[in-house]
Scaffold this motif. Structure first.
Motif, PDB file in Angstrom:
ATOM      1  N   THR A  67      41.972  39.439  57.784  1.00 40.68           N
ATOM      2  CA  THR A  67      40.870  40.095  57.098  1.00 40.68           C
ATOM      3  C   THR A  67      41.259  40.291  55.640  1.00 40.68           C
ATOM      4  OG1 THR A  67      41.696  42.299  57.619  1.00 40.68           O
ATOM      5  CG2 THR A  67      40.132  41.320  59.179  1.00 40.68           C
ATOM      6  N   GLY A  68      40.288  40.698  54.851  1.00 36.44           N
ATOM      7  CA  GLY A  68      40.582  40.981  53.455  1.00 36.44           C
ATOM      8  C   GLY A  68      39.394  41.598  52.752  1.00 36.44           C
ATOM      9  N   SER A  69      39.707  42.215  51.634  1.00 31.61           N
ATOM     10  CA  SER A  69      38.661  42.775  50.787  1.00 31.61           C
ATOM     11  C   SER A  69      39.190  42.852  49.367  1.00 31.61           C
ATOM     12  CB  SER A  69      38.231  44.160  51.278  1.00 31.61           C
ATOM     13  OG  SER A  69      39.306  45.060  51.195  1.00 31.61           O
ATOM     14  N   GLY A  70      38.255  42.884  48.419  1.00 37.54           N
ATOM     15  CA  GLY A  70      38.647  42.987  47.028  1.00 37.54           C
ATOM     16  C   GLY A  70      37.443  43.141  46.124  1.00 37.54           C
ATOM     17  N   THR A  71      37.729  43.334  44.846  1.00 37.94           N
ATOM     18  CA  THR A  71      36.676  43.550  43.864  1.00 37.94           C
ATOM     19  C   THR A  71      36.950  42.746  42.599  1.00 37.94           C
ATOM     20  OG1 THR A  71      37.795  45.450  42.887  1.00 37.94           O
ATOM     21  CG2 THR A  71      36.247  45.902  44.686  1.00 37.94           C
ATOM     22  N   GLY A  72      35.922  42.676  41.782  1.00 34.77           N
ATOM     23  CA  GLY A  72      36.018  41.999  40.504  1.00 34.77           C
ATOM     24  C   GLY A  72      34.750  42.230  39.715  1.00 34.77           C
ATOM     25  N   THR A  73      34.446  41.299  38.818  1.00 39.88           N
ATOM     26  CA  THR A  73      33.272  41.422  37.963  1.00 39.88           C
ATOM     27  C   THR A  73      32.477  40.117  37.967  1.00 39.88           C
ATOM     28  OG1 THR A  73      34.516  40.725  36.009  1.00 39.88           O
ATOM     29  CG2 THR A  73      34.368  43.104  36.438  1.00 39.88           C
ATOM     30  N   TRP A  74      31.195  40.251  37.615  1.00 38.87           N
ATOM     31  CA  TRP A  74      30.343  39.078  37.450  1.00 38.87           C
ATOM     32  C   TRP A  74      29.536  39.257  36.176  1.00 38.87           C
ATOM     33  CZ3 TRP A  74      25.039  38.765  37.096  1.00 38.87           C
ATOM     34  CH2 TRP A  74      24.311  39.903  37.443  1.00 38.87           C
ATOM     35  N   GLN A  75      29.051  38.130  35.644  1.00 38.65           N
ATOM     36  CA  GLN A  75      28.142  38.196  34.494  1.00 38.65           C
ATOM     37  C   GLN A  75      27.226  36.988  34.484  1.00 38.65           C
ATOM     38  OE1 GLN A  75      30.657  38.490  31.034  1.00 38.65           O
ATOM     39  NE2 GLN A  75      30.736  36.292  30.764  1.00 38.65           N
ATOM     40  N   GLU A  76      26.003  37.243  34.022  1.00 41.71           N
ATOM     41  CA  GLU A  76      25.006  36.184  33.880  1.00 41.71           C
ATOM     42  C   GLU A  76      25.437  35.299  32.713  1.00 41.71           C
ATOM     43  OE1 GLU A  76      20.152  35.827  33.425  1.00 41.71           O
ATOM     44  OE2 GLU A  76      21.127  37.730  32.973  1.00 41.71           O
ATOM     45  N   THR A  77      25.364  33.982  32.898  1.00 44.07           N
ATOM     46  CA  THR A  77      25.757  33.058  31.835  1.00 44.07           C
ATOM     47  C   THR A  77      24.600  32.188  31.356  1.00 44.07           C
ATOM     48  OG1 THR A  77      26.517  31.459  33.477  1.00 44.07           O
ATOM     49  CG2 THR A  77      28.164  32.972  32.565  1.00 44.07           C
ATOM     50  N   GLY A  78      23.463  32.304  32.010  1.00 43.04           N
ATOM     51  CA  GLY A  78      22.292  31.525  31.633  1.00 43.04           C
ATOM     52  C   GLY A  78      21.258  31.638  32.730  1.00 43.04           C
ATOM     53  N   PRO A  79      20.121  30.962  32.554  1.00 36.34           N
ATOM     54  CA  PRO A  79      19.103  31.005  33.593  1.00 36.34           C
ATOM     55  C   PRO A  79      19.669  30.507  34.922  1.00 36.34           C
ATOM     56  CG  PRO A  79      18.245  29.974  31.603  1.00 36.34           C
ATOM     57  CD  PRO A  79      19.733  30.142  31.420  1.00 36.34           C
ATOM     58  N   ASN A  80      19.616  31.348  35.950  1.00 32.81           N
ATOM     59  CA  ASN A  80      20.090  30.995  37.295  1.00 32.81           C
ATOM     60  C   ASN A  80      21.566  30.616  37.338  1.00 32.81           C
ATOM     61  OD1 ASN A  80      17.454  31.276  38.519  1.00 32.81           O
ATOM     62  ND2 ASN A  80      16.928  29.395  37.466  1.00 32.81           N
ATOM     63  N   GLN A  81      22.350  31.165  36.421  1.00 37.36           N
ATOM     64  CA  GLN A  81      23.782  30.862  36.385  1.00 37.36           C
ATOM     65  C   GLN A  81      24.566  32.136  36.137  1.00 37.36           C
ATOM     66  OE1 GLN A  81      24.329  27.927  33.336  1.00 37.36           O
ATOM     67  NE2 GLN A  81      23.306  26.328  34.492  1.00 37.36           N
ATOM     68  N   PHE A  82      25.746  32.232  36.764  1.00 45.87           N
ATOM     69  CA  PHE A  82      26.620  33.366  36.546  1.00 45.87           C
ATOM     70  C   PHE A  82      28.057  32.969  36.850  1.00 45.87           C
ATOM     71  CE2 PHE A  82      25.174  33.658  40.930  1.00 45.87           C
ATOM     72  CZ  PHE A  82      26.280  34.080  41.667  1.00 45.87           C
ATOM     73  N   THR A  83      28.975  33.779  36.404  1.00 47.96           N
ATOM     74  CA  THR A  83      30.386  33.597  36.731  1.00 47.96           C
ATOM     75  C   THR A  83      30.865  34.864  37.417  1.00 47.96           C
ATOM     76  OG1 THR A  83      31.134  34.459  34.605  1.00 47.96           O
ATOM     77  CG2 THR A  83      30.846  32.066  34.771  1.00 47.96           C
ATOM     78  N   TYR A  84      31.915  34.727  38.188  1.00 48.33           N
ATOM     79  CA  TYR A  84      32.544  35.899  38.782  1.00 48.33           C
ATOM     80  C   TYR A  84      34.036  35.662  38.956  1.00 48.33           C
ATOM     81  CZ  TYR A  84      32.022  33.538  43.382  1.00 48.33           C
ATOM     82  OH  TYR A  84      32.053  32.655  44.432  1.00 48.33           O
ATOM     83  N   ALA A  85      34.773  36.739  38.907  1.00 50.72           N
ATOM     84  CA  ALA A  85      36.219  36.716  39.116  1.00 50.72           C
ATOM     85  C   ALA A  85      36.559  37.922  39.973  1.00 50.72           C
ATOM     86  CB  ALA A  85      36.955  36.778  37.783  1.00 50.72           C
ATOM     87  N   LEU A  86      37.404  37.711  40.963  1.00 47.20           N
ATOM     88  CA  LEU A  86      37.797  38.817  41.830  1.00 47.20           C
ATOM     89  C   LEU A  86      39.177  38.557  42.405  1.00 47.20           C
ATOM     90  CD1 LEU A  86      37.483  38.015  45.140  1.00 47.20           C
ATOM     91  CD2 LEU A  86      35.101  37.967  44.432  1.00 47.20           C
ATOM     92  N   THR A  87      39.794  39.625  42.872  1.00 41.39           N
ATOM     93  CA  THR A  87      41.063  39.531  43.587  1.00 41.39           C
ATOM     94  C   THR A  87      40.910  40.268  44.904  1.00 41.39           C
ATOM     95  OG1 THR A  87      42.340  39.425  41.536  1.00 41.39           O
ATOM     96  CG2 THR A  87      43.529  40.087  43.521  1.00 41.39           C
ATOM     97  N   HIS A  88      41.360  39.628  45.984  1.00 39.36           N
ATOM     98  CA  HIS A  88      41.307  40.276  47.300  1.00 39.36           C
ATOM     99  C   HIS A  88      42.638  40.110  48.019  1.00 39.36           C
ATOM    100  CE1 HIS A  88      40.955  36.660  49.870  1.00 39.36           C
ATOM    101  NE2 HIS A  88      40.139  36.169  48.946  1.00 39.36           N
ATOM    102  N   ASP A  89      42.855  40.989  48.982  1.00 37.27           N
ATOM    103  CA  ASP A  89      44.064  40.895  49.787  1.00 37.27           C
ATOM    104  C   ASP A  89      43.776  40.068  51.039  1.00 37.27           C
ATOM    105  OD1 ASP A  89      42.517  42.650  51.347  1.00 37.27           O
ATOM    106  OD2 ASP A  89      43.790  44.372  50.934  1.00 37.27           O
ATOM    107  N   VAL A  90      44.851  39.678  51.716  1.00 33.54           N
ATOM    108  CA  VAL A  90      44.755  39.017  53.013  1.00 33.54           C
ATOM    109  C   VAL A  90      45.663  39.806  53.946  1.00 33.54           C
ATOM    110  CG1 VAL A  90      45.151  36.906  54.337  1.00 33.54           C
ATOM    111  CG2 VAL A  90      44.347  36.754  51.966  1.00 33.54           C
ATOM    112  N   ILE A  91      45.059  40.384  54.987  1.00 31.45           N
ATOM    113  CA  ILE A  91      45.785  41.198  55.954  1.00 31.45           C
ATOM    114  C   ILE A  91      45.814  40.455  57.287  1.00 31.45           C
ATOM    115  CG2 ILE A  91      45.902  43.449  57.106  1.00 31.45           C
ATOM    116  CD1 ILE A  91      46.095  43.666  54.055  1.00 31.45           C
ATOM    117  N   LEU A  92      47.008  40.251  57.837  1.00 32.78           N
ATOM    118  CA  LEU A  92      47.143  39.579  59.124  1.00 32.78           C
ATOM    119  C   LEU A  92      46.679  40.495  60.258  1.00 32.78           C
ATOM    120  CD1 LEU A  92      50.621  37.893  58.575  1.00 32.78           C
ATOM    121  CD2 LEU A  92      48.340  36.891  58.295  1.00 32.78           C
TER     122      LEU A  92
END
Length: 150
Positions: A67-92
């Protein structure tokens, strides 16, 4: 004088009208179910939540699986376009922290569906690089409600 006053009122009225915001159907705000593919690993399901404030949260896994969870940010880059970056963990399944995964993606959106691709970097719990490579997501929006993610 009256003509000047009317012109001034017209200019003030034009500047007082707020700009039309992008309709939510063209933004990723809401909750999404997606299929994540990273390198040679088998695809896995993940839930993405994009908030109006520019935050993205991710969760994945089922009981008995990693399992895993994490957070980050997103931003609109144009019509119907966006970028996102996040970091999450991986738990066995036994509760052991296995890795941290950092994702940087560019996305194209068609109303309630988005596809994204980019780079994924995996480090061990001590921050040492394990692997890097391309990754992609295909997701469908399940809710347009502004989520509250941690």
């Amino acid at each position: 004088m009256t003509r000047t006053l009317m012109l001034l009122l017209g200019v003030l009225a034009a500047t007082a009208v707020p700009a039309q915001a992008t309709p939510i159907e063209f933004l990723p705000i809401g909750t999404w179910q997606g299929q994540v593919t990273a390198g040679e690993d088998p695809p896995h399901e993940a839930t993405f939540q994009f908030t109006e404030a520019g935050k993205v949260c991710l969760t994945f896994g089922h009981p008995g699986d990693a399992t895993g969870s994490g957070t980050g940010t997103w931003q609109e880059t144009g019509p119907n376009q966006f970028t996102y970056a996040l970091t999450h963990d991986v738990i066995l399944p036994d509760g052991t922290l296995a890795a941290y995964v950092t994702v940087h993606h560019s996305a194209g959106q068609d109303r309630d569906r988005f596809t994204s691709s980019g780079r994924t970097d995996v480090t061990d719990p001590d921050g040492q690089p394990v692997k890097s490579g391309p990754s992609s997501v295909i997701a469908t929006r399940t809710s347009r409600t502004n989520p509250t993610c941690p």
